[in-house]
Design a protein around this motif. Structure first.
Motif, short mmCIF file in Angstrom:
data_model
loop_
_atom_site.label_atom_id
_atom_site.label_comp_id
_atom_site.label_asym_id
_atom_site.label_seq_id
_atom_site.Cartn_x
_atom_site.Cartn_y
_atom_site.Cartn_z
N VAL A 1 121.97 -36.81 -14.32
CA VAL A 1 122.65 -35.80 -15.12
C VAL A 1 121.59 -34.85 -15.65
O VAL A 1 120.78 -35.21 -16.51
N ILE A 2 121.51 -33.67 -15.07
CA ILE A 2 120.41 -32.76 -15.38
C ILE A 2 120.69 -32.01 -16.67
O ILE A 2 121.82 -31.59 -16.92
N GLY A 3 119.63 -31.83 -17.51
CA GLY A 3 119.82 -31.15 -18.79
C GLY A 3 119.07 -29.83 -18.86
O GLY A 3 118.97 -29.10 -17.87
N GLU A 4 118.51 -29.54 -20.03
CA GLU A 4 117.83 -28.27 -20.30
C GLU A 4 116.49 -28.22 -19.57
O GLU A 4 115.93 -29.26 -19.23
N PRO A 5 115.90 -27.04 -19.36
CA PRO A 5 114.57 -26.97 -18.73
C PRO A 5 113.52 -27.66 -19.60
O PRO A 5 113.49 -27.47 -20.81
N MET A 6 112.72 -28.46 -18.95
CA MET A 6 111.71 -29.25 -19.66
C MET A 6 110.32 -28.69 -19.37
O MET A 6 109.48 -28.57 -20.24
N ILE A 7 110.08 -28.40 -18.10
CA ILE A 7 108.80 -27.82 -17.69
C ILE A 7 109.11 -26.52 -16.97
O ILE A 7 109.93 -26.51 -16.05
N VAL A 8 108.47 -25.47 -17.42
CA VAL A 8 108.67 -24.19 -16.74
C VAL A 8 107.30 -23.65 -16.35
O VAL A 8 106.43 -23.50 -17.19
N CYS A 9 107.13 -23.39 -15.04
CA CYS A 9 105.91 -22.74 -14.59
C CYS A 9 106.29 -21.36 -14.06
O CYS A 9 107.19 -21.25 -13.22
N ARG A 10 105.59 -20.35 -14.57
CA ARG A 10 105.89 -18.99 -14.09
C ARG A 10 104.63 -18.35 -13.56
O ARG A 10 103.67 -18.16 -14.28
N LYS A 11 104.64 -18.06 -12.26
CA LYS A 11 103.52 -17.36 -11.61
C LYS A 11 102.18 -17.98 -11.98
O LYS A 11 101.24 -17.29 -12.39
#
Ligand code: ATP
Ligand code: MG
Lengths: 259, 793
Positions: free
Chosen positions: A15-25
């Motif tokens: 059950v997937i929730g909110e973003p935990m790790i975000v990598c941008r560029k």
């Protein structure tokens, strides 16, 4: 239907929730060598992401950037809402929420198994001796080796050591677990005992990024598989899509070699 | 019946036979290990020859030539130099404390050497008690020989007269037995061995020379006769000429015993007390068969009064019970010198003026009445080994028993409070040892107590800084607060001791305190958490109060109540010892122990500094380490001697002992830093990464993970460098300190002990070897007990 039966049937999406790790560029260089190229990645709560790819493709570098064992030079990495910058407070806040398991276990050889697990609890989480030891014993039970608590790491088998390493990371109550080829240094009969612990962890709802060559594990546990090649993410997809219907030529070649 | 069947089958198990004798046992071992090949045989023989000849000549020298009185007479100087005799008990306390702590350590950490240790202790005790007891009981002290006779003793180039009066020191109840030595021929005279006065030795030498000349003459004459009798020419003309000159050069020495009318007449012997009164009637000894015995009534000076019973004959008296005396000057505690007369065999000493007959009587002086002639093993035992051992047996017993007591005390603690408590007690005892030794050796006078108080204040300031960090984190305003704490800890001692800012522990701590305070603030702030403040509130409060108390109370005492911070109060229970007087093993130990104790933390800081990311720290530490490692210890020693007064004119009064100590610390720290750095570098980077990934701060990773492992990995190297430090301290002899090595140089300029350098060097070699060996042994134990690298994954 019981959970066991669900597992037997194959992949069960979490059950997937909110973003935990975000990598941008995210870009990373070792001197002149461009090791990570424009990495865009989002891992959500309770999601299990498996990263595969040929040697030297930057898998380790990527997950080591996430807890700042390596410093990235461009782009943003945001973990649990905290952005990774040079600020020591941010780094330690992120490391506190991120457990890491290494290929070489990296247990502290001068401490007993129990002390390995209680050290950071006591000095980072500021738990008392009794409390941290109770947590340590519970975790050792969870990974199946409570009887080894008083031994030194050098006296355990590789599989046991890796399970201690997992328990040590879990003792900090991390929200995210990073695994860097946790079974590559193990003999085949020990791989299963470690993978079992990891499966149980995934089932319990831990957010995990796993670098591994265990395709069976990826198929069974992962919500998403990512393929990396010379520093960039080449392909990403659900295990079924990824293994049965790879898009990229490089992915096909890699899978044909490995399967 | 011969059995040549090539495929023989055994229906029963063949009987077991012993292996051939040539392959087992001693023969087998020798064949296999010593004589396996021709080369082995050759090497075995060569090395056996070298070893045996070295050892034999060495043992022979030790037993029959070496003058071990140089060591036994100077033993105190070898141990502690000129350390104040009145304070000597404090060194005993320090030694006993150390040994107790070591016994405790054995009980906790190296239980398995207990059997060996017990065996060694029992053996040592048996040796030091039994050897003197047995040799004293079984071997008589050889007599001393004194010439007697009214005629002049003039033969060959000897021109002496017998001394009718000879003073000596006796003890109550001792007996003096006098007998005419049974000497009637030159052979007997030449064979005399023992202590003898100058006339006797003169006669002995002449007799010996005469016999020697006779032998040489006989040899030459035999050669010439053989040449004359031989049909072929055995000798060339040149050879014959040379032999003949040699023959002519042989002086005709008259027979000594005949010339001097040996054993023709008798002697009259009497013993007088210091006032010249006879203690018993004179005894006439007409021949060598009679003996005179005198029992001495009290300790003190006596005079042996001997005369010939005619005016022509000479005799040699064998006197039992008289020992040669060594005159020496001893510095008095109140100033001035006093003369000591020490009996050489039992070191019984009488102080002050020789109260005999207005000093006109010569005494049986060790320097002029040496031991001459061959010295058999029994004499060596009775004259050197037995007295030496019995002089130190009791002290040695106390020391060994202290170790045993420490061991059992700790076993009791273990049984009573458990193993953990035992380990704690032993750790505390070991950790206290350097402090106890320092306090006992130097004393603890008012200045020291003031020193110590501000040092403790400094320690509390460091703890306060850590608590502040943990309580308030790394907020900018805290830099000012911590700066104030540092300024207080640094400035207060200066204020207290103004204008008597001395040098010592205080200056060292003072120098480092601001640095330490900032480091510990940073360490503390690593564990800053808004959640757990209660504990740190308490700590901040407690340490603020303690810091202020310990820094302010000395200030008030000195600057308001007028306690002098520099005057040493002489009646104080632990009054100050003058470090200038220290020497011998004491100095060697002080330099080694405090070299180690202080260089250890400095070395670790240097090692960490060299790995630091901050270029200033990194290159500063690197520069220091490389500079020191690039210069010989002797240079560092000289630099410390010369530079310390330049730092601050006040330091001109710093004794050379302390200057040498500073040099030792500086030198050792650089080497230690490299050892520790090696250990840190040998760790896989995964250790640091694992620590960081768990959220530990950089300092926590160092403190809990890398440093303990690095130190364990380099324990052998560290102990090794401490062993070399122990031996390197001998170089302080060159800057004029009298440590063990330095004292040997002083010993050999004493008139009584000129030419005893070999004895001195051999003795200190044994001491250096003993302690170095113990240190290496401990290092090996530590390695084997798994504290080293064996716990590696
Ligand atoms: N500390 C470093 N300094 C310089 N180059 C590095 C460093 N660490 C990694 N690299 C380079 O970066 C690239 C990516 O390395 P990385 O360890 O992330 O590969 P990987 O995908 O984990 O490979 P593997 O499957 O062998 O573990 C490699 O080419 C490697 O040589
Ligand atoms: Mg890798």
């Amino acid at each position: 239907m019981s959970e066991e039966n669900l597992l037997l049937q194959g992949h069960v999406p979490h059950v997937i929730g909110e973003p935990m790790i975000v990598c941008r560029k995210v870009n990373k260089w070792f001197g002149d060598f461009h090791a990570l190229k424009d990495i865009d990645l989002e891992v959500r709560e309770r999601e299990v992401v498996v990263i595969i790819g040929p040697s030297g493709s930057g898998k380790s570098t990527l997950i080591r950037c996430i807890n700042r064992l390596e410093e990235h030079q461009e782009g943003d990495i945001i973990v649990d809402g905290v952005e990774l910058t040079n600020d020591v407070t941010n780094i330690s806040a992120i490391r506190k929420e991120t457990g890491m398991v290494f290929q070489q276990f990296n247990l502290f050889p001068h401490l007993t198994v129990l002390d390995n697990i209680t050290l950071a609890q006591r000095h980072v989480r500021k738990r008392g001796k009794a409390e941290s030891e109770k947590i340590a014993m519970d975790l050792l039970k969870r990974v199946g080796i409570p009887e080894q608590a008083k031994k030194y790491p050098g006296q355990l088998s590789g599989g046991q050591q890796q399970r201690v390493a997992i328990a040590r990371a879990l003792a900090m109550n991390p929200k995210i677990m990073l695994f860097d080829e946790p079974t590559s240094a193990l003999d085949p009969e020990m791989i299963k005992e470690v993978l079992d612990v990891m499966k149980e962890l995934a089932r319990s709802g831990m957010t995990m990024i796993v670098v591994t060559h265990e395709m069976g594990f990826a198929r069974e546990v992962a919500d998403r598989v990512i393929f990396m090649e010379s520093g960039r993410i080449v392909e990403t997809g659900t295990p079924d899509n990824f293994f049965d219907n790879p898009q990229h030529d490089r992915t096909k070649l890699f899978l044909s070699q490995i399967l | 019946m011969t059995d040549n069947n090539p495929n023989k089958v055994y229906y029963e198990a063949p009987p077991t036979r012993p292996a051939p004798v040539t392959q087992t046992g001693v023969i087998g071992w020798v064949r296999k290990n010593l004589l396996a090949s021709w080369l082995d045989v050759f090497l075995t023989l060569i090395f056996t020859f070298i070893v045996v000849s070295a050892v034999v000549s060495f043992v022979v020298w030790t037993i029959s030539n070496a003058n071990w009185w140089a060591v036994s007479f100077n033993f105190r100087q070898f141990m502690m130099g000129g350390y104040e005799p009145a304070l000597e008990w404090r060194l005993s306390v320090a030694v006993l404390f150390t040994v107790v702590a070591m016994g405790m350590a054995v009980a906790v950490w190296v239980q398995r050497i207990v059997r060996i240790a017990a065996g060694l202790i029992i053996f040592t005790l048996a040796f030091v008690w039994l050897v003197p007891a047995l040799s004293t009981a079984l071997i008589p002290i050889p007599p001393v020989y004194v010439a007697v006779g009214n005629a002049p003793i003039a033969v060959d180039n000897v021109n002496e007269t017998a001394r009718p009066r000879l003073a000596f020191v006796g003890r109550a109840g001792e007996t003096i037995t006098v007998q005419i030595a049974p000497i009637s021929t030159d052979e007997q005279l030449a064979a005399l061995t023992g202590f003898m006065d100058m006339p006797t030795n003169g006669m002995r030498v002449i007799a010996e020379r005469r016999l020697q000349a006779a032998v040489t003459r006989a040899e030459i004459e035999a050669q010439l006769a053989a040449h004359a009798a031989s049909p072929i020419r055995l000798l060339t003309e040149g050879q014959i000429a040379r032999l003949e000159t040699q023959l002519n050069r042989l002086i005709d020495i008259p027979p000594v015993t005949e010339t001097l009318n040996f054993a023709q007449g008798g002697a009259v012997v009497e013993v007088l007390d210091a006032d010249g009164n006879s203690i018993a009637p004179a005894v006439n000894l007409p021949t060598a068969n009679e003996r005179a015995t005198f029992t001495l009534p009290a300790d003190g000076w006596y005079i042996l009064h001997t005369t010939g019973d005619d005016d022509t004959s000479i005799n040699v008296l064998a006197v039992n019970g008289m020992q040669p005396l060594l005159q020496s000057s001893v510095l008095q505690p109140g100033g001035g010198f006093i003369t000591n007369y020490t009996r050489m065999i039992d070191l019984f000493a009488i102080r002050g003026i020789r109260a005999v007959d207005d000093r006109a009587v010569p005494f049986f002086d060790y320097i002029r009445n040496q031991y001459w002639g061959e010295r058999p093993f029994t004499t060596y035992l009775r004259l050197f080994l037995a007295p030496f051992l019995s002089q130190h047996a009791l002290n040695l017993t106390y020391i060994l028993l202290a170790g045993v007591a420490g061991y059992w005390a700790l076993r009791a603690v273990q049984r009573w409070r458990g193993a953990a408590a035992g380990a704690q007690v032993a750790t505390v005892a070991l950790a206290l040892t350097p402090a106890v030794i320092w306090i006992m050796a130097t004393g603890l006078n008012v200045p020291d107590i003031l020193n110590l108080t501000v040092v403790v204040g400094g320690v509390f300031a460091v703890l306060l800084a850590r608590a502040l960090g943990a309580r308030f984190g790394r907020q900018p305003v805290m830099v000012a607060v911590v700066g104030a704490v540092a300024a207080l800890a640094w400035g207060m001692p200066l204020a207290v001791f103004n204008p008597h800012y001395g040098f010592g522990l205080l200056a060292l701590v003072n120098f480092f305190s601001p640095l330490l305070i900032f480091i510990f603030w940073v360490i503390g702030s690593d564990s800053y958490h808004a959640s757990d403040q209660a504990e740190y509130n308490r700590q901040v409060g407690l340490y603020s109060v303690l810091t202020l108390t310990f820094l302010v109370v000395p200030y008030l005492l000195v600057q308001v109540f007028g306690v002098s911070p520099s005057a040493s109060y002489p009646d104080w229970f632990l009054r100050q010892s003058d470090q200038r007087l220290w020497g011998g093993l004491l100095l060697t130990f002080i330099l080694t122990i405090y070299g180690i104790v202080f260089s250890f933390p400095i070395g670790i800081l240097l090692a960490l500094g060299r790995r630091s990311n901050l270029p200033v720290i990194k290159y500063g530490c690197t520069l220091y380490i490389e500079l020191v490692r690039g210069s010989p210890f002797i240079t560092v020693l000289f630099l410390a001697q010369l530079f310390i007064p330049l730092i601050n004119p006040e330091f001109a009064s710093v004794p050379g002992t302390i200057r040498a100590l500073v040099a030792t610390i500086m030198f050792s720290a650089a080497y230690l830093a490299e050892n520790v750095r090696g250990g840190l570098q040998s760790l896989p980077p995964g250790q640091t990464e694992a620590g960081k990934s768990l959220g530990l701060s950089g300092w926590q990773v160092i403190y809990y993970i890398t440093l303990p492992q690095a130190l364990r990995a380099v324990i052998p190297a560290i102990l090794g460098s401490f062993v070399s430090l122990f031996k390197d301290t001998s170089l302080v002899a060159i800057v004029g300190l009298t440590d063990l090595t330095g004292f040997v140089n002083i010993m050999v300029v004493q008139p009584a002990f000129t030419g005893t350098r070999a004895e001195g060097l051999l003795f200190i070699t044994l001491i250096y070897f003993f302690f170095s060996y113990v240190m290496s042994y401990v290092s090996r134990l530590l390695e084997a007990s798994g504290s080293g690298s064996t716990r590696r994954i």
